[in-house]
Structures are given as C-alpha cells and as structure tokens.
Enzyme design. Structure first.
Site, short mmCIF file in Angstrom:
data_model
loop_
_atom_site.label_atom_id
_atom_site.label_comp_id
_atom_site.label_asym_id
_atom_site.label_seq_id
_atom_site.Cartn_x
_atom_site.Cartn_y
_atom_site.Cartn_z
CB SER A 137 -2.71 -8.75 -0.54
OG SER A 137 -2.62 -9.22 -1.87
CE LYS A 193 -6.45 -10.33 -2.70
NZ LYS A 193 -5.63 -9.49 -1.79
#
Length: 278
Positions: free
Chosen positions: A42, A119
C-alpha cells in the site's frame, strides 16, 4: 549437595538474566522504538514489501497505543495494548505530545480492531480532503503533480504473505514486467513523495472529507491499492484516525528482504539498507 546447589544457583541466575533482558527490551520498545515489517504494497514505492524499520515513538509523545501488543498465536498469547495501558485510553490526548506534520509516514492503531497500519498523513484537523479525477485536493486546492516515469517490478508472489502485485499494464503473467505510472506529489507544506497509479476506480473521485478536531486523514502512496481514510470505518476502511492512536513516525528503512524470510540472504535488497524515507 554443593554441586546441586551450584546448579540450582546457575539456573536461577539464568532465569533472572532472561527476565531482566525481557523487561529492558519491553521498556525500550514501549518508550523509544518499535520494529515494524512492511507486509503489503500500500505504500509502494516509498516502502516495499519486506522493508524493516524502527518507528520512533518519541516523535509524538505517548498514549495507550505506545504500549506494545503481544500476539503469539502459536502459543495462544494475544495481549493487546489496551490490556496493558487501557487506563490511558479514552481522552484522545498524549503525554508530552506533539503534532504530526503533513506528509509524515506514521504507524497507527486501527480505530476499531487495533491492527497496526502504516500510511502517510494527508489531512490535519480541520482540513477538507477530496479526490477529483485521481488528483488530491486539500482545502479546495489541487496538489502539485509531476510525472516521474513508471515504477516497475516483476509480477511474482512477494513477502511472507505471498502477495501478488497489481499492474497498470495488466493482465500480465507471473514472471512478467509489472508497471505502474509514477508521479511526484507535492503537499501544501512543500513535502514531496512518489505516488503510483494502477487504474481508474471509485476512490479516484470522492466526496469531501472534513477532518474532525483531534483526528487525522491517512492515505497510502500506492493510491489504487490502499485501504485508508478514504474508506469509512463502517465500510471496512480506516476512516479518521484519533490522535491517541498514533504509535510513531517512520524515518528510515533499516533492512529489506524481497523473500519470504529475512534468513534468505540472497533476497536481501542491499541498496535499501538505511534508506531515508521521504
């Protein structure tokens, strides 16, 4: 008898040594740094599957999330951070706390099930965040984008989870070249990083997300392969992340392995050792 007493004393000293070593390691992990392996794609190409890093827990101060979770499924051990430091949970504050900056790469606890995610901070409290035609808008202004060629990799199973990458030039067979468009995205504070594109999908056009006070909006750099704040909690996403759920900031890749295990030395990525993260 003397010999038995000596053996007993040696065993007891060993037990004490191991105990205090574990205590010191626990304190070090709770207060200073937490090790983290990258399990998914990701955050490509900033972070690759198999990258290993230490998360700086001192960066934003301390909350219940600073306590480690101990999960050893093989031995039936599943101790969550809330089980250890739950008395600190609930007020969304931090001890010796400081605010993250837009663009920081952060490990945080998922607001519902407590899994550790990594993230990039995109939205700060009070910000309006939106995706329009694959372009990120912050407070109604588009971020600066610059084409940066393609990110290429071999389509093969990656890491311990044996994840297969998605390709913009797909479908391609196993062992073939897998490509994704690469751009450099510059945030309003001047921080720049690479993002990847795979295909047009629903998260390339969203409504406006207004970040609540005491919360943050996170996105993955591999925009079409990231479960992040663009997906609400009710839909299985990340939603807005409370301040107290931040664990720490990632600043540098310490080690990297492209194989299923770090012991497979022939899969080590020597060019990524000690690489600074942008």
């Amino acid at each position: 008898m003397a010999e038995e007493g000596k053996k007993s004393s040696t065993v007891w000293e060993t037990i004490k040594t191991v105990f205090w070593a574990l205590v010191i390691a626990g304190i070090f992990r709770t207060i200073f740094f937490q090790p983290f392996w990258i399990p998914s794609g990701s955050m490509k190409d900033t972070l690759l599957i198999g990258d290993f890093l230490f998360v700086n827990k001192m960066a934003y101060g301390y909350s219940y999330a600073s306590c480690p979770s101990i999960r050893l499924q093989r031995f039936g051990i599943n101790i969550d951070a809330q089980d250890i430091c739950g008395f600190l949970d609930g007020d969304n504050t931090r001890l010796m706390g400081s605010e993250p900056e837009r663009g920081d790469i952060i490990v945080f606890r998922h607001p519902v099930h407590g899994t550790d995610f990594i993230k990039r901070v995109i939205g700060l409290p009070g910000d309006r965040v939106q995706m329009r035609d694959s372009v990120l808008y912050i407070n109604d202004e588009p971020v600066q984008l610059e084409d940066a060629g393609d990110f290429t990799e071999i389509k093969e199973r990656q890491g311990p989870l044996q994840v297969t990458p998605r390709c913009e030039n797909g479908p391609v067979g196993m062992g073939a070249e897998c490509r994704k468009s690469r751009q450099i995205e510059t945030l309003p504070n001047g921080r720049s990083h690479a993002i990847l594109n795979i295909s047009r999908q629903s998260l390339d056009d969203t409504g406006v997300f207004t970040v609540p006070e005491g919360h943050y909006f996170f996105m993955g750099d591999n925009r079409d392969n990231s479960t992040d704040s663009r997906v609400p909690l009710a839909a299985g996403g990340v939603g807005f992340v409370p301040y107290e759920n931040l664990i720490g900031r990632a600043g540098r890749v310490m080690f990297s392995s492209a194989g299923r295990s770090m012991l497979f030395f022939w899969t080590w990525r020597g060019d990524r050792f000690f690489e600074k993260l942008e």
